[in-house]
Design a protein around this motif. Structure first.
Motif, PDB file in Angstrom:
ATOM      1  N   LYS A  42       0.829  -1.198   0.000  1.00 17.06           N
ATOM      2  CA  LYS A  42       0.000   0.000   0.000  1.00 17.06           C
ATOM      3  C   LYS A  42       0.863   1.248   0.000  1.00 17.06           C
ATOM      4  CE  LYS A  42      -3.760  -2.107   2.583  1.00 17.06           C
ATOM      5  NZ  LYS A  42      -2.942  -3.274   2.918  1.00 17.06           N
ATOM      6  N   LEU A  43       0.415   2.265  -0.756  1.00 20.01           N
ATOM      7  CA  LEU A  43       1.084   3.552  -0.818  1.00 20.01           C
ATOM      8  C   LEU A  43       0.077   4.664  -0.560  1.00 20.01           C
ATOM      9  CD1 LEU A  43       3.143   3.005  -4.103  1.00 20.01           C
ATOM     10  CD2 LEU A  43       4.095   3.097  -1.784  1.00 20.01           C
ATOM     11  N   ILE A  44       0.507   5.691   0.136  1.00 24.13           N
ATOM     12  CA  ILE A  44      -0.340   6.852   0.344  1.00 24.13           C
ATOM     13  C   ILE A  44       0.424   8.086  -0.128  1.00 24.13           C
ATOM     14  CG2 ILE A  44       0.406   7.074   2.769  1.00 24.13           C
ATOM     15  CD1 ILE A  44      -2.372   8.248   3.369  1.00 24.13           C
ATOM     16  N   ALA A  45      -0.139   8.782  -1.112  1.00 25.60           N
ATOM     17  CA  ALA A  45       0.452  10.008  -1.646  1.00 25.60           C
ATOM     18  C   ALA A  45      -0.408  11.172  -1.183  1.00 25.60           C
ATOM     19  CB  ALA A  45       0.516   9.965  -3.165  1.00 25.60           C
ATOM     20  N   PHE A 177      10.703  14.656  -9.214  1.00 23.01           N
ATOM     21  CA  PHE A 177       9.513  13.843  -8.990  1.00 23.01           C
ATOM     22  C   PHE A 177       9.911  12.470  -8.462  1.00 23.01           C
ATOM     23  CE2 PHE A 177       8.158  16.999 -11.993  1.00 23.01           C
ATOM     24  CZ  PHE A 177       6.826  17.245 -11.688  1.00 23.01           C
ATOM     25  N   VAL A 178       9.006  11.874  -7.691  1.00 22.15           N
ATOM     26  CA  VAL A 178       9.176  10.500  -7.217  1.00 22.15           C
ATOM     27  C   VAL A 178       8.050   9.664  -7.802  1.00 22.15           C
ATOM     28  CG1 VAL A 178       9.075   8.987  -5.204  1.00 22.15           C
ATOM     29  CG2 VAL A 178      10.375  11.092  -5.083  1.00 22.15           C
ATOM     30  N   GLY A 186       4.771  -6.127  -4.411  1.00 20.80           N
ATOM     31  CA  GLY A 186       4.923  -5.138  -3.360  1.00 20.80           C
ATOM     32  C   GLY A 186       5.102  -3.735  -3.905  1.00 20.80           C
ATOM     33  N   ALA A 187       5.368  -2.804  -3.004  1.00 21.30           N
ATOM     34  CA  ALA A 187       5.546  -1.394  -3.369  1.00 21.30           C
ATOM     35  C   ALA A 187       7.035  -1.095  -3.526  1.00 21.30           C
ATOM     36  CB  ALA A 187       4.944  -0.498  -2.291  1.00 21.30           C
ATOM     37  N   ARG A 188       7.352  -0.314  -4.558  1.00 27.48           N
ATOM     38  CA  ARG A 188       8.749   0.031  -4.806  1.00 27.48           C
ATOM     39  C   ARG A 188       8.836   1.363  -5.532  1.00 27.48           C
ATOM     40  NH1 ARG A 188       6.759  -3.609  -8.306  1.00 27.48           N
ATOM     41  NH2 ARG A 188       7.245  -3.427 -10.535  1.00 27.48           N
ATOM     42  N   GLU A 189      10.006   1.977  -5.427  1.00 25.60           N
ATOM     43  CA  GLU A 189      10.244   3.258  -6.089  1.00 25.60           C
ATOM     44  C   GLU A 189      10.905   3.038  -7.432  1.00 25.60           C
ATOM     45  OE1 GLU A 189      12.788   7.384  -5.330  1.00 25.60           O
ATOM     46  OE2 GLU A 189      12.099   6.177  -3.621  1.00 25.60           O
ATOM     47  N   PRO A 201      15.617   4.785 -19.317  1.00 20.24           N
ATOM     48  CA  PRO A 201      15.081   4.613 -17.977  1.00 20.24           C
ATOM     49  C   PRO A 201      15.542   3.310 -17.347  1.00 20.24           C
ATOM     50  CG  PRO A 201      13.425   4.085 -19.619  1.00 20.24           C
ATOM     51  CD  PRO A 201      14.623   4.573 -20.370  1.00 20.24           C
ATOM     52  N   THR A 202      15.535   3.288 -16.017  1.00 17.73           N
ATOM     53  CA  THR A 202      15.819   2.056 -15.266  1.00 17.73           C
ATOM     54  C   THR A 202      14.642   1.794 -14.351  1.00 17.73           C
ATOM     55  OG1 THR A 202      16.987   3.320 -13.571  1.00 17.73           O
ATOM     56  CG2 THR A 202      18.325   2.344 -15.328  1.00 17.73           C
ATOM     57  N   PHE A 203      13.491   1.571 -14.933  1.00 12.67           N
ATOM     58  CA  PHE A 203      12.289   1.360 -14.154  1.00 12.67           C
ATOM     59  C   PHE A 203      12.222  -0.082 -13.655  1.00 12.67           C
ATOM     60  CE2 PHE A 203      10.932   4.903 -16.888  1.00 12.67           C
ATOM     61  CZ  PHE A 203      10.549   5.775 -15.908  1.00 12.67           C
ATOM     62  N   CYS A 204      12.203  -0.218 -12.359  1.00 17.44           N
ATOM     63  CA  CYS A 204      11.878  -1.468 -11.658  1.00 17.44           C
ATOM     64  C   CYS A 204      12.149  -2.713 -12.479  1.00 17.44           C
ATOM     65  CB  CYS A 204      10.434  -1.452 -11.217  1.00 17.44           C
ATOM     66  SG  CYS A 204      10.037   0.023 -10.282  1.00 17.44           S
TER      67      CYS A 204
END
Length: 204
Positions: A42-45, A177-178, A186-189, A201-204
């Motif tokens: 879960k993420l909360i922005a 930006f993030v 799961g959640a990751r940046e 880009p180096t996306f996930c």
């Protein structure tokens, strides 16, 4: 000039936020974390007044963790969103929080979801949403290019279009930006390509 937006794709949800802490005409810092990891999925922005945003996000984070500690199971994304809405509603007539929230998560049975919660405790489950001055630009880009069942790469390309539009058209555009993604793993940046020295880009 806050910029927070997100969308749901095929098997994932993605949220994006700027990293500027601004008061009036002053920029206090450019590495502010506006997307908090509530738990593994879960993420909360949050956007809004700095104190309210930090305090309320931490309050929700600690209570979600407390529920899991007491009961041995995590809240679903829907339950976490409804709990958040209830807390905003309870505070509305006492000491309201000037904070708007996008809550994203992934549940094994229902998949990814994104919830829009504003400072008046309005709750909606949505496919795409935005807060702040960026909403004028990012929502129009998402209205044009978003479609249900987007792949991760398509969503990343759309996020890049939104950020590029914000940086080119907003009078005072945030420099950084993030980007964070939540899916079954799961959640990751993730890294935004234009903030990297290389062009790819180096996306996930």
């Amino acid at each position: 000039m806050e910029c927070v937006f997100g969308m749901v794709g095929k098997g994932f949800a993605i949220v994006v936020a700027d990293t500027s802490a601004v008061h009036g005409i002053l920029v206090h810092k450019t590495n502010e974390e506006k997307i908090m990891k509530l738990d593994s999925h879960k993420l909360i922005a949050a956007s809004g007044e700095g104190g309210d945003r930090v305090q309320f996000s931490e309050y929700i984070h600690k209570n979600v963790a407390l529920y899991q500690f007491r009961n041995g199971i995590p809240l679903t994304t829907s339950a976490a969103a409804n709990f958040t809405r209830a807390e905003l509603a309870a505070a509305l007539r006492k000491n309201p929080y000037a904070v708007n929230i996008l809550l994203a998560g992934y549940d094994n049975h229902t998949g990814p979801s994104l919830y829009y919660i504003d400072y008046l405790a309005t709750l909606h489950k949505v496919d795409k949403a935005a807060f702040g001055y960026a909403s004028y630009l990012s929502l129009s880009m998402m209205d044009t290019h978003y479609h249900a069942g987007m792949s991760l790469q398509e969503a990343i390309d759309l996020v890049d279009k939104c950020i590029t539009e914000i940086r080119s058209r907003l009078v005072v555009a945030p420099p950084n930006f993030v980007i964070k993604i939540v899916d079954q793993h799961g959640a990751r940046e993730c890294a935004w390509r234009q903030s990297l020295p290389s062009a790819s880009p180096t996306f996930c």
